[in-house]
Design a protein around this motif. Structure first.
Motif, PDB file in Angstrom:
ATOM      1  N   LYS A  84      77.744  34.376  90.162  1.00  0.00           N
ATOM      2  CA  LYS A  84      78.480  33.623  89.151  1.00  0.00           C
ATOM      3  C   LYS A  84      79.040  34.504  88.039  1.00  0.00           C
ATOM      4  N   ASN A  85      78.407  35.660  87.795  1.00  0.00           N
ATOM      5  CA  ASN A  85      78.892  36.552  86.737  1.00  0.00           C
ATOM      6  C   ASN A  85      80.102  37.373  87.182  1.00  0.00           C
ATOM      7  N   GLY A  86      80.559  37.135  88.430  1.00  0.00           N
ATOM      8  CA  GLY A  86      81.723  37.840  88.941  1.00  0.00           C
ATOM      9  C   GLY A  86      81.408  39.076  89.750  1.00  0.00           C
ATOM     10  N   ASN A  87      80.154  39.504  89.722  1.00  0.00           N
ATOM     11  CA  ASN A  87      79.764  40.682  90.498  1.00  0.00           C
ATOM     12  C   ASN A  87      79.682  40.356  91.986  1.00  0.00           C
ATOM     13  N   ILE A  88      80.012  41.332  92.816  1.00  0.00           N
ATOM     14  CA  ILE A  88      79.824  41.229  94.263  1.00  0.00           C
ATOM     15  C   ILE A  88      78.870  42.350  94.665  1.00  0.00           C
ATOM     16  N   GLU A  89      77.698  41.965  95.139  1.00  0.00           N
ATOM     17  CA  GLU A  89      76.652  42.933  95.453  1.00  0.00           C
ATOM     18  C   GLU A  89      76.645  43.285  96.936  1.00  0.00           C
ATOM     19  N   HIS A  90      76.427  44.553  97.207  1.00  0.00           N
ATOM     20  CA  HIS A  90      76.292  45.088  98.553  1.00  0.00           C
ATOM     21  C   HIS A  90      74.788  45.181  98.823  1.00  0.00           C
ATOM     22  N   ILE A  91      74.252  44.320  99.704  1.00  0.00           N
ATOM     23  CA  ILE A  91      72.803  44.211  99.909  1.00  0.00           C
ATOM     24  C   ILE A  91      72.426  44.718 101.304  1.00  0.00           C
ATOM     25  N   PRO A  92      71.786  45.887 101.386  1.00  0.00           N
ATOM     26  CA  PRO A  92      71.387  46.445 102.686  1.00  0.00           C
ATOM     27  C   PRO A  92      69.973  46.026 103.096  1.00  0.00           C
ATOM     28  N   PHE A  93      69.724  45.982 104.402  1.00  0.00           N
ATOM     29  CA  PHE A  93      68.377  45.686 104.914  1.00  0.00           C
ATOM     30  C   PHE A  93      68.308  46.043 106.390  1.00  0.00           C
ATOM     31  N   SER A  94      67.081  46.143 106.889  1.00  0.00           N
ATOM     32  CA  SER A  94      66.838  46.270 108.329  1.00  0.00           C
ATOM     33  C   SER A  94      66.155  44.989 108.791  1.00  0.00           C
ATOM     34  N   GLY A  95      66.471  44.551 110.007  1.00  0.00           N
ATOM     35  CA  GLY A  95      65.905  43.301 110.490  1.00  0.00           C
ATOM     36  C   GLY A  95      65.626  43.303 111.977  1.00  0.00           C
ATOM     37  N   GLU A  96      65.037  42.207 112.420  1.00  0.00           N
ATOM     38  CA  GLU A  96      64.749  42.014 113.843  1.00  0.00           C
ATOM     39  C   GLU A  96      65.291  40.653 114.255  1.00  0.00           C
ATOM     40  N   ILE A  97      66.006  40.611 115.360  1.00  0.00           N
ATOM     41  CA  ILE A  97      66.553  39.349 115.849  1.00  0.00           C
ATOM     42  C   ILE A  97      65.433  38.549 116.532  1.00  0.00           C
ATOM     43  N   VAL A  98      65.213  37.328 116.045  1.00  0.00           N
ATOM     44  CA  VAL A  98      64.116  36.512 116.568  1.00  0.00           C
ATOM     45  C   VAL A  98      64.609  35.381 117.474  1.00  0.00           C
ATOM     46  N   ARG A  99      65.914  35.107 117.429  1.00  0.00           N
ATOM     47  CA  ARG A  99      66.442  34.049 118.296  1.00  0.00           C
ATOM     48  C   ARG A  99      67.955  34.200 118.391  1.00  0.00           C
ATOM     49  N   VAL A 100      68.515  33.915 119.570  1.00  0.00           N
ATOM     50  CA  VAL A 100      69.960  33.941 119.772  1.00  0.00           C
ATOM     51  C   VAL A 100      70.365  32.640 120.460  1.00  0.00           C
ATOM     52  N   LYS A 101      71.404  32.010 119.930  1.00  0.00           N
ATOM     53  CA  LYS A 101      71.871  30.753 120.495  1.00  0.00           C
ATOM     54  C   LYS A 101      73.365  30.850 120.792  1.00  0.00           C
ATOM     55  N   GLN A 102      73.756  30.500 122.009  1.00  0.00           N
ATOM     56  CA  GLN A 102      75.169  30.496 122.382  1.00  0.00           C
ATOM     57  C   GLN A 102      75.829  29.227 121.849  1.00  0.00           C
ATOM     58  N   LEU A 103      76.975  29.365 121.209  1.00  0.00           N
ATOM     59  CA  LEU A 103      77.680  28.241 120.625  1.00  0.00           C
ATOM     60  C   LEU A 103      78.832  27.784 121.518  1.00  0.00           C
ATOM     61  N   GLU A 104      79.235  26.527 121.372  1.00  0.00           N
ATOM     62  CA  GLU A 104      80.321  25.981 122.190  1.00  0.00           C
ATOM     63  C   GLU A 104      81.636  26.718 121.940  1.00  0.00           C
ATOM     64  N   SER A 105      81.772  27.319 120.769  1.00  0.00           N
ATOM     65  CA  SER A 105      82.990  28.047 120.419  1.00  0.00           C
ATOM     66  C   SER A 105      83.135  29.352 121.191  1.00  0.00           C
ATOM     67  N   GLY A 106      82.069  29.756 121.901  1.00  0.00           N
ATOM     68  CA  GLY A 106      82.079  31.040 122.595  1.00  0.00           C
ATOM     69  C   GLY A 106      81.426  32.138 121.778  1.00  0.00           C
ATOM     70  N   LYS A 107      81.152  31.841 120.528  1.00  0.00           N
ATOM     71  CA  LYS A 107      80.445  32.806 119.686  1.00  0.00           C
ATOM     72  C   LYS A 107      78.953  32.614 119.848  1.00  0.00           C
TER      73      LYS A 107
END
Length: 227
Positions: free
Chosen positions: A172-195
């Motif tokens: 809200k203050n107008g700043n745009i923050e670049h937030i880095p992290f490492s993660g693990e994929i726990v679930r993947v779901k195929q969507l009707e859109s093909g994505k």
């Protein structure tokens, strides 16, 4: 195997069961209020509930899209099963119903725990799967404990894959923050859109970066409340 599946299904909430819930809110007083609601329908991806009721006041509670709820229901023998969910939409029937994200079996526990506020948000995310595979996606929701994002269906992501990412989060203050992290994929779901929709838990994120995401989530929740 059929016996095992039957036993597993007992852990999932069912139609006509009562859900007890608290709203994960920046307002501590509000977050302590308990509501209850009957489950009207269960689909592959959603729990559909009646408008929650505050038992102490007898008043119905309006839920907003993006609200995160800490909930529990009673299983066999009165055992409490806890999980966190969020409001994803509404359904008009004889009465108005609220659609909640259906929990996975892995997310249901007998231990109550305070969860990070999760909100719907479309943020740009850059993902590195390997030195050869890097791509851009869009988040579906974010929290201080993990995120989900949508990407091209041809990207070879899979369960337990380790990824490194950064998110662009506007404040809200107008700043745009670049937030880095490492993660693990726990679930993947195929969507009707093909994505495809990938759900990610944080494995390594600096506390200051996590706090930025938590602040973003609370600001986002307040925006939903004002609509």
């Amino acid at each position: 195997m059929s016996y095992y599946l039957t036993e597993v299904q007992k852990l999932l909430p069912k139609v006509n069961q009562i859900l007890h819930m608290n709203i994960n809110s920046i307002d501590d007083e509000e977050s302590r209020i308990e509501y209850k609601s009957r489950i009207a329908d269960v689909t592959e991806d959603e729990l559909v509930i009646e408008i929650p009721l505050n038992e102490k006041t007898g008043k119905l509670k309006k839920l907003y899209q993006g609200d995160e709820l800490s909930t529990f229901f009673l299983g066999d023998g009165g055992v409490k099963y806890y999980f966190t969910t969020s409001v994803v939409g509404y359904r008009e029937d004889v009465i108005r119903l609220v659609e909640l994200r259906k929990p996975t079996l892995e997310s249901i526990t007998q231990i109550q725990r305070r969860n990070f506020l999760r909100v719907l948000a479309e943020l740009e995310i850059a993902v590195k799967l390997s030195d050869q595979i890097q791509f851009i996606g869009v988040t579906d929701d974010v929290s201080g404990g993990g995120i989900s994002f949508i990407c091209d269906g041809q990207v070879p992501i899979g369960m337990n894959a380790a990824i490194s990412c950064w998110i662009l989060a506007p404040f809200k203050n107008g700043n745009i923050e670049h937030i880095p992290f490492s993660g693990e994929i726990v679930r993947v779901k195929q969507l009707e859109s093909g994505k495809q929709l990938a759900m990610v838990k944080f494995v390594d994120i600096a506390d200051r970066e996590r706090q930025k995401l938590i602040r973003f989530c609370f600001e986002r929740q307040m925006d939903f409340r004002k609509r």
